[in-house]
Design an enzyme around this catalytic site. Structure first.
Site, PDB file in Angstrom:
ATOM      1  N   LYS A  68     -62.125   0.680 -59.207  1.00  0.00           N
ATOM      2  CA  LYS A  68     -61.785  -0.596 -58.550  1.00  0.00           C
ATOM      3  C   LYS A  68     -62.961  -1.050 -57.715  1.00  0.00           C
ATOM      4  CE  LYS A  68     -58.819  -3.800 -57.334  1.00  0.00           C
ATOM      5  NZ  LYS A  68     -59.668  -4.849 -57.907  1.00  0.00           N
ATOM      6  N   LYS A  92     -63.023   4.153 -50.032  1.00  0.00           N
ATOM      7  CA  LYS A  92     -62.136   3.134 -49.444  1.00  0.00           C
ATOM      8  C   LYS A  92     -60.727   3.195 -50.054  1.00  0.00           C
ATOM      9  CE  LYS A  92     -63.735  -1.030 -48.357  1.00  0.00           C
ATOM     10  NZ  LYS A  92     -64.094  -2.455 -48.341  1.00  0.00           N
ATOM     11  N   LYS A 104     -68.100  -0.757 -58.956  1.00  0.00           N
ATOM     12  CA  LYS A 104     -68.755  -1.970 -58.434  1.00  0.00           C
ATOM     13  C   LYS A 104     -69.613  -2.559 -59.538  1.00  0.00           C
ATOM     14  CE  LYS A 104     -68.934  -4.127 -54.434  1.00  0.00           C
ATOM     15  NZ  LYS A 104     -67.811  -4.151 -53.496  1.00  0.00           N
ATOM     16  N   THR A 195     -57.520  -9.398 -45.596  1.00  0.00           N
ATOM     17  CA  THR A 195     -58.538  -8.565 -44.938  1.00  0.00           C
ATOM     18  C   THR A 195     -58.488  -8.762 -43.416  1.00  0.00           C
ATOM     19  OG1 THR A 195     -59.856  -8.751 -46.927  1.00  0.00           O
ATOM     20  CG2 THR A 195     -60.989  -7.948 -44.972  1.00  0.00           C
ATOM     21  N   GLY A 223     -68.962 -14.418 -37.355  1.00  0.00           N
ATOM     22  CA  GLY A 223     -68.663 -14.882 -38.713  1.00  0.00           C
ATOM     23  C   GLY A 223     -67.227 -15.349 -38.824  1.00  0.00           C
ATOM     24  N   GLY A 225     -65.695 -16.911 -41.241  1.00  0.00           N
ATOM     25  CA  GLY A 225     -65.367 -17.256 -42.631  1.00  0.00           C
ATOM     26  C   GLY A 225     -63.955 -16.812 -42.947  1.00  0.00           C
ATOM     27  N   ASN A 226     -63.710 -16.454 -44.184  1.00  0.00           N
ATOM     28  CA  ASN A 226     -62.354 -16.053 -44.575  1.00  0.00           C
ATOM     29  C   ASN A 226     -61.848 -14.905 -43.701  1.00  0.00           C
ATOM     30  OD1 ASN A 226     -60.870 -13.785 -46.223  1.00  0.00           O
ATOM     31  ND2 ASN A 226     -60.110 -15.733 -46.979  1.00  0.00           N
ATOM     32  N   GLY A 228     -63.154 -13.397 -40.883  1.00  0.00           N
ATOM     33  CA  GLY A 228     -63.238 -13.584 -39.437  1.00  0.00           C
ATOM     34  C   GLY A 228     -62.192 -14.565 -38.929  1.00  0.00           C
ATOM     35  N   SER A 352     -55.199  -6.563 -53.284  1.00  0.00           N
ATOM     36  CA  SER A 352     -55.624  -6.590 -54.687  1.00  0.00           C
ATOM     37  C   SER A 352     -54.771  -5.617 -55.501  1.00  0.00           C
ATOM     38  CB  SER A 352     -57.087  -6.166 -54.813  1.00  0.00           C
ATOM     39  OG  SER A 352     -57.920  -7.275 -54.681  1.00  0.00           O
TER      40      SER A 352
HETATM   41  P1  NAD Z   1     -67.225 -15.909 -46.027  1.00  0.00           P
HETATM   42  O1  NAD Z   1     -68.358 -16.387 -46.848  1.00  0.00           O
HETATM   43  O2  NAD Z   1     -65.905 -16.571 -46.141  1.00  0.00           O
HETATM   44  O3  NAD Z   1     -67.614 -15.974 -44.478  1.00  0.00           O
HETATM   45  C1  NAD Z   1     -68.806 -15.488 -43.966  1.00  0.00           C
HETATM   46  C2  NAD Z   1     -69.003 -16.102 -42.587  1.00  0.00           C
HETATM   47  O4  NAD Z   1     -70.164 -15.518 -42.014  1.00  0.00           O
HETATM   48  C3  NAD Z   1     -69.225 -17.614 -42.589  1.00  0.00           C
HETATM   49  O5  NAD Z   1     -68.516 -18.173 -41.519  1.00  0.00           O
HETATM   50  C4  NAD Z   1     -70.716 -17.750 -42.342  1.00  0.00           C
HETATM   51  O6  NAD Z   1     -71.047 -18.947 -41.651  1.00  0.00           O
HETATM   52  C5  NAD Z   1     -70.961 -16.551 -41.473  1.00  0.00           C
HETATM   53  N1  NAD Z   1     -72.360 -16.127 -41.461  1.00  0.00           N
HETATM   54  C6  NAD Z   1     -73.276 -16.173 -42.453  1.00  0.00           C
HETATM   55  N2  NAD Z   1     -74.467 -15.730 -42.010  1.00  0.00           N
HETATM   56  C7  NAD Z   1     -74.285 -15.397 -40.718  1.00  0.00           C
HETATM   57  C8  NAD Z   1     -75.136 -14.895 -39.711  1.00  0.00           C
HETATM   58  N3  NAD Z   1     -76.415 -14.659 -39.940  1.00  0.00           N
HETATM   59  N4  NAD Z   1     -74.593 -14.643 -38.498  1.00  0.00           N
HETATM   60  C9  NAD Z   1     -73.291 -14.903 -38.254  1.00  0.00           C
HETATM   61  N5  NAD Z   1     -72.467 -15.402 -39.154  1.00  0.00           N
HETATM   62  C10 NAD Z   1     -72.947 -15.637 -40.372  1.00  0.00           C
HETATM   63  O7  NAD Z   1     -67.128 -14.338 -46.350  1.00  0.00           O
HETATM   64  P2  NAD Z   1     -65.892 -13.377 -46.103  1.00  0.00           P
HETATM   65  O8  NAD Z   1     -65.104 -13.276 -47.358  1.00  0.00           O
HETATM   66  O9  NAD Z   1     -65.230 -13.730 -44.834  1.00  0.00           O
HETATM   67  O10 NAD Z   1     -66.637 -11.961 -45.955  1.00  0.00           O
HETATM   68  C11 NAD Z   1     -67.262 -11.582 -44.756  1.00  0.00           C
HETATM   69  C12 NAD Z   1     -67.612 -10.108 -44.809  1.00  0.00           C
HETATM   70  O11 NAD Z   1     -66.436  -9.343 -45.030  1.00  0.00           O
HETATM   71  C13 NAD Z   1     -68.582  -9.689 -45.919  1.00  0.00           C
HETATM   72  O12 NAD Z   1     -69.354  -8.607 -45.449  1.00  0.00           O
HETATM   73  C14 NAD Z   1     -67.653  -9.190 -47.009  1.00  0.00           C
HETATM   74  O13 NAD Z   1     -68.316  -8.272 -47.878  1.00  0.00           O
HETATM   75  C15 NAD Z   1     -66.614  -8.503 -46.156  1.00  0.00           C
HETATM   76  N6  NAD Z   1     -65.331  -8.303 -46.839  1.00  0.00           N
HETATM   77  C16 NAD Z   1     -64.622  -9.376 -47.278  1.00  0.00           C
HETATM   78  C17 NAD Z   1     -63.396  -9.169 -47.876  1.00  0.00           C
HETATM   79  C18 NAD Z   1     -62.555 -10.339 -48.302  1.00  0.00           C
HETATM   80  O14 NAD Z   1     -61.395 -10.121 -48.609  1.00  0.00           O
HETATM   81  N7  NAD Z   1     -63.060 -11.557 -48.287  1.00  0.00           N
HETATM   82  C19 NAD Z   1     -62.896  -7.878 -48.052  1.00  0.00           C
HETATM   83  C20 NAD Z   1     -63.634  -6.789 -47.581  1.00  0.00           C
HETATM   84  C21 NAD Z   1     -64.858  -7.024 -46.976  1.00  0.00           C
END
Ligand code: NAD
Length: 419
Positions: A68, A92, A104, A195, A223, A225-226, A228, A352
């Site tokens: 996975k 994990k 991966k 997450t 961060g 994003g999704n 955070g 997942s």
């Molecule tokens: P995303 O693209 O939705 O969000 C990333 C965020 O980080 C954005 O807000 C972006 O503006 C910000 N960012 C980018 N560069 C930056 C910097 N230099 N400093 C500060 N912020 C910055 O991605 P995501 O899905 O939220 O994933 C974030 C992290 O979590 C990654 O490391 C990813 O591998 C990990 N992750 C995600 C999931 C998931 O379900 N999406 C699961 C496990 C791990």
């Protein structure tokens, strides 16, 4: 020469192996992927030219179930990186106790340079190649860096087209080959929040078990994003105080607390979180005077250089690999608790797993059910890690989680007679 992630992964494994007294044969077996696939994909560009892309899939361990792990599209993808990430996926899935191994995949490409049509053809070509060695009971990929539910949908379609034999169709739903799919084709409710929500459940457990965190704790999230965003939303709704958040352009800080929805509305209009509160850089956010620091964007943001200046008492690693190995040692010495990514961000892979279960059974759950089942799994995983921590308080939480994970994998391999 960039640091070898794979070497890091193997040296972590050796450290755990010493503590678990594993045999050399066992360590040798776990140090390498069981199978490694690579290929050069040939894809037609919009201008008619054929471009070649290096593609990989690493299948690290299948003792506990199908491999996975995500497929990433990035210019820095390499065999070394994919092998390391597949090993970490084995740990994990074992940490959260879901019946998978670790895998991966990746393609060396900057997807920003591709048109939508080119991206679709690349995704389909990858799936057409990988179709020979992935499937619901062998290897179940998912989105990763620069791949999303749309990429998964193209890959699903390609697999469905190529696996046309009646037996293949009767045996199992081919859509269960991938997770992280759009809802319309079998994605799970709650995957988007998973997450961040898993991270919130982890924080709740820490609040319960450790005096370092309370409901009055202040939190900084790097961060938004999704991952955070959902983490910040659940913790704010849960009564904690998020005082700083950031995106790639920088961050904002308000010691009285951030109004998350107001900031998100502002970001929608202006493209960044900057403007509403006191501004700070992403480097300043890492060393801010808060109780809990949550890196949720990039890898290696807490380093050998800045770890000595971190003021938080607790770090929750929602990004993958945000704490560099050199920083790990410093944080441990400074008694800063860092909840490792293999646990803290495992909510995503757990939902997942729920998606795969729903696809295989044909019975789909409500969001509330997904959230409740996620909590059971995250709480149990935390308890297992904490149990090792109480027994071995000098080890980092990462080592505690790895001890638990590696011993689970090894015990299944021994029962199966594989080692
Ligand atoms: P995303 O693209 O939705 O969000 C990333 C965020 O980080 C954005 O807000 C972006 O503006 C910000 N960012 C980018 N560069 C930056 C910097 N230099 N400093 C500060 N912020 C910055 O991605 P995501 O899905 O939220 O994933 C974030 C992290 O979590 C990654 O490391 C990813 O591998 C990990 N992750 C995600 C999931 C998931 O379900 N999406 C699961 C496990 C791990």
């Amino acid at each position: 020469m960039p640091e070898s992630l794979y070497k890091n992964a193997v040296s972590q494994l050796k450290e755990v192996a010493k503590l678990l007294k594993l045999s050399k044969k066992e360590v040798d077996y776990l140090s390498k992927p069981e199978r490694f696939h690579k290929n050069t994909l040939r894809v037609k560009m919009d201008n008619g030219a054929i471009r070649q892309f290096k593609a990989f899939r690493s299948q690290h361990n299948s003792a506990r179930g199908p491999y996975k792990g995500g497929i990433r599209f990035h210019p820095q993808v390499s065999q070394d990186e994919v092998m390391a990430l597949s090993m970490w996926m084995s740990w994990k899935t074992a940490v959260v106790g879901i019946p998978y191994g670790g895998g991966k995949g990746g393609v060396v490409v900057d997807p920003g340079e591709l048109s939508v049509g080119e991206l679709e053809r690349l995704s389909r070509t990858y799936a057409g190649w990988a179709g020979k060695f992935i499937g619901p009971w062998t290897d179940v990929p998912a989105p990763d860096v620069n791949t999303d539910s749309q990429v998964m949908a193209w890959m699903v379609d390609e697999i469905e087209k190529t696996q046309t034999s009646k037996t293949q169709k009767l045996q199992v739903n081919p859509r269960a080959t991938f997770t992280g799919k759009p809802l319309e084709i079998g994605g799970s409710q709650g995957r988007e929040e998973a997450t961040g929500l898993g991270g919130f459940y982890t924080l709740e457990k820490l609040t319960h078990h450790s005096s370092l965190v309370t409901r009055n704790s202040t939190i900084a999230v790097q961060g938004i994003g999704n991952v955070g965003y959902w983490f910040a939303k659940f913790v704010s709704d849960g009564g904690y105080k998020v005082v700083a958040i950031s995106d790639s352009k920088g961050g904002v800080y308000n010691p009285k607390g951030i109004d998350l929805e107001k900031v998100m509305e502002h970001k929608k209009k202006t493209g960044s979180v900057l403007g509403l509160y006191h501004e700070l850089t992403n480097q300043e956010l890492i060393t801010l005077n808060v109780d809990v620091l949550v890196p949720a964007a990039l890898e290696n943001v807490i380093t050998g250089e800045n770890a000595k200046d971190v003021k938080a008492k607790v770090i929750i690693e929602l990004a993958n690999g945000p704490v560099a190995p050199k920083a790990d040692e410093i944080l441990l010495r400074r008694k800063i608790l860092s909840v490792p990514d293999v646990l803290a961000n495992a909510g995503g892979v757990t939902v997942s797993y729920f998606e795969w279960v729903q696809n295989l059974s044909g019975y789909y759950w409500e969001k509330q059910e997904v959230f409740e089942k996620l909590k059971i799994i995250m709480d149990r995983a935390f308890a297992e890690m904490w149990h090792v921590h109480l027994d071995k308080p000098r080890l980092s939480l990462r080592m505690c989680a790895y001890i638990n994970a590696v011993s689970k994998v090894v015990s299944v391999m021994r029962v199966l007679g594989r080692i």
